[in-house]
Design an enzyme around this catalytic site. Sequence first.
Site, PDB file in Angstrom:
ATOM      1  CE  LYS A  32      16.366  20.384  -8.480  1.00  0.00           C
ATOM      2  NZ  LYS A  32      15.596  19.935  -9.648  1.00  0.00           N
ATOM      3  NE  ARG A  55      11.574   7.991   5.718  1.00  0.00           N
ATOM      4  CZ  ARG A  55      10.842   7.852   4.622  1.00  0.00           C
ATOM      5  NH1 ARG A  55      11.349   8.077   3.428  1.00  0.00           N
ATOM      6  NH2 ARG A  55       9.570   7.504   4.695  1.00  0.00           N
ATOM      7  CB  SER A  61      10.839   0.754   7.119  1.00  0.00           C
ATOM      8  OG  SER A  61      11.796   1.238   7.934  1.00  0.00           O
ATOM      9  CE  LYS A  65       3.939   1.987   3.420  1.00  0.00           C
ATOM     10  NZ  LYS A  65       4.166   3.431   3.438  1.00  0.00           N
ATOM     11  NE  ARG A 115      -3.893   9.951  -0.119  1.00  0.00           N
ATOM     12  CZ  ARG A 115      -3.503   8.712   0.102  1.00  0.00           C
ATOM     13  NH1 ARG A 115      -2.789   8.435   1.173  1.00  0.00           N
ATOM     14  NH2 ARG A 115      -3.827   7.753  -0.725  1.00  0.00           N
ATOM     15  CB  SER A 124      -4.179   9.377  14.741  1.00  0.00           C
ATOM     16  OG  SER A 124      -3.739  10.164  13.638  1.00  0.00           O
ATOM     17  CD  GLU A 149       4.263  10.185   2.154  1.00  0.00           C
ATOM     18  OE1 GLU A 149       3.365   9.427   1.752  1.00  0.00           O
ATOM     19  OE2 GLU A 149       4.770  10.104   3.295  1.00  0.00           O
TER      20      GLU A 149
HETATM   21  P1  GTP Z   1       0.921   4.569   4.389  1.00  0.00           P
HETATM   22  O1  GTP Z   1       0.641   3.139   4.164  1.00  0.00           O
HETATM   23  O2  GTP Z   1       1.648   4.786   5.710  1.00  0.00           O
HETATM   24  O3  GTP Z   1       1.630   5.232   3.254  1.00  0.00           O
HETATM   25  O4  GTP Z   1      -0.502   5.247   4.597  1.00  0.00           O
HETATM   26  P2  GTP Z   1      -1.405   6.053   3.555  1.00  0.00           P
HETATM   27  O5  GTP Z   1      -0.810   6.011   2.180  1.00  0.00           O
HETATM   28  O6  GTP Z   1      -2.803   5.651   3.744  1.00  0.00           O
HETATM   29  O7  GTP Z   1      -1.326   7.516   4.154  1.00  0.00           O
HETATM   30  P3  GTP Z   1      -0.357   8.680   3.723  1.00  0.00           P
HETATM   31  O8  GTP Z   1       0.623   8.226   2.730  1.00  0.00           O
HETATM   32  O9  GTP Z   1      -1.153   9.813   3.322  1.00  0.00           O
HETATM   33  O10 GTP Z   1       0.389   8.983   5.099  1.00  0.00           O
HETATM   34  C1  GTP Z   1       1.368   8.124   5.567  1.00  0.00           C
HETATM   35  C2  GTP Z   1       2.465   8.889   6.295  1.00  0.00           C
HETATM   36  O11 GTP Z   1       1.924  10.012   6.993  1.00  0.00           O
HETATM   37  C3  GTP Z   1       3.100   8.027   7.364  1.00  0.00           C
HETATM   38  O12 GTP Z   1       4.217   7.373   6.843  1.00  0.00           O
HETATM   39  C4  GTP Z   1       3.456   9.032   8.457  1.00  0.00           C
HETATM   40  O13 GTP Z   1       4.693   9.657   8.147  1.00  0.00           O
HETATM   41  C5  GTP Z   1       2.372  10.065   8.332  1.00  0.00           C
HETATM   42  N1  GTP Z   1       1.208   9.766   9.197  1.00  0.00           N
HETATM   43  C6  GTP Z   1      -0.013   9.409   8.790  1.00  0.00           C
HETATM   44  N2  GTP Z   1      -0.839   9.235   9.836  1.00  0.00           N
HETATM   45  C7  GTP Z   1      -0.115   9.479  10.942  1.00  0.00           C
HETATM   46  C8  GTP Z   1      -0.402   9.465  12.354  1.00  0.00           C
HETATM   47  O14 GTP Z   1      -1.501   9.181  12.808  1.00  0.00           O
HETATM   48  N3  GTP Z   1       0.624   9.773  13.197  1.00  0.00           N
HETATM   49  C9  GTP Z   1       1.860  10.126  12.749  1.00  0.00           C
HETATM   50  N4  GTP Z   1       2.790  10.423  13.649  1.00  0.00           N
HETATM   51  N5  GTP Z   1       2.161  10.150  11.423  1.00  0.00           N
HETATM   52  C10 GTP Z   1       1.199   9.822  10.545  1.00  0.00           C
HETATM   53 MG    MG Z   2       1.361   6.474   1.642  1.00  0.00          MG
END
Ligand code: GTP
Ligand code: MG
Length: 213
Positions: A32, A55, A61, A65, A115, A124, A149
Amino acid sequence: MLKNKGVNKMTENEWKLFLSPYEQAVSELKVKLKSIRQQYKENNLHTPIEFVTGRVKSVESIVTKTKVRKVNLNHIDSDLQDIAGLRIMCQFVEDIYEVVDLLRQRNDFKIVQERDYIANKKASGYRSYHLVIEYPVQLITGEKKILVEIQIRTLAMNFWATIEHSLNYKYQGEFPEEINTRLELTAEAAYLLDEEMSKIRDEIQEAQHLFTY
Ligand code: GTP
Ligand code: MG
């Protein structure tokens, strides 16, 4: 979760069955989203989508998690929002917001979370626009709503996030402070590239406009 079993006790086949609708959601959404790009191309318009990847999270993972986040095993599908993941890469920062608008207008899924890590970058230095959608997949047993996501980012943001992620993985996130600072600076450098590319595009478009009229 399957038969309310713990994630550790699930057999390979049970995981396959559990992840199958996620695989379906990712492949349908890839088609899509690629079609959006195709439609822009066919109309000789600048496409806000450069390329799309997707993916399904690996079993390894998912298990890690759930342990780190202490996720209730009966609620994995609602508590882990990124078992199915799509990434949309754009040329310009403005394209990201155009893609978000396109996705908001669709009626084949519902956006449940947004977000903006571009307006509000992470500590970061990470920047991207994140959406979580509820996508209905049609199974032989009926409809199942899958959380997906979607990360939308520029090529420069993707360049930074990909390398930072692989470095983090190698060093298991335990960078010395000095390295964190330098990585934040590289994120700013990538963002400067994005801003400069947008400015150059605007100036070229303005010049073309003057030339045509
Ligand atoms: P998660 O527990 O990882 O889901 O964190 P969250 O729910 O607080 O944050 P969010 O879902 O908005 O973002 C998570 C995803 O964003 C990660 O799985 C990464 O793919 C990406 N991401 C977030 N922060 C970073 C970062 O500092 N570096 C990189 N490379 N990717 C990031
Ligand atoms: Mg998340």
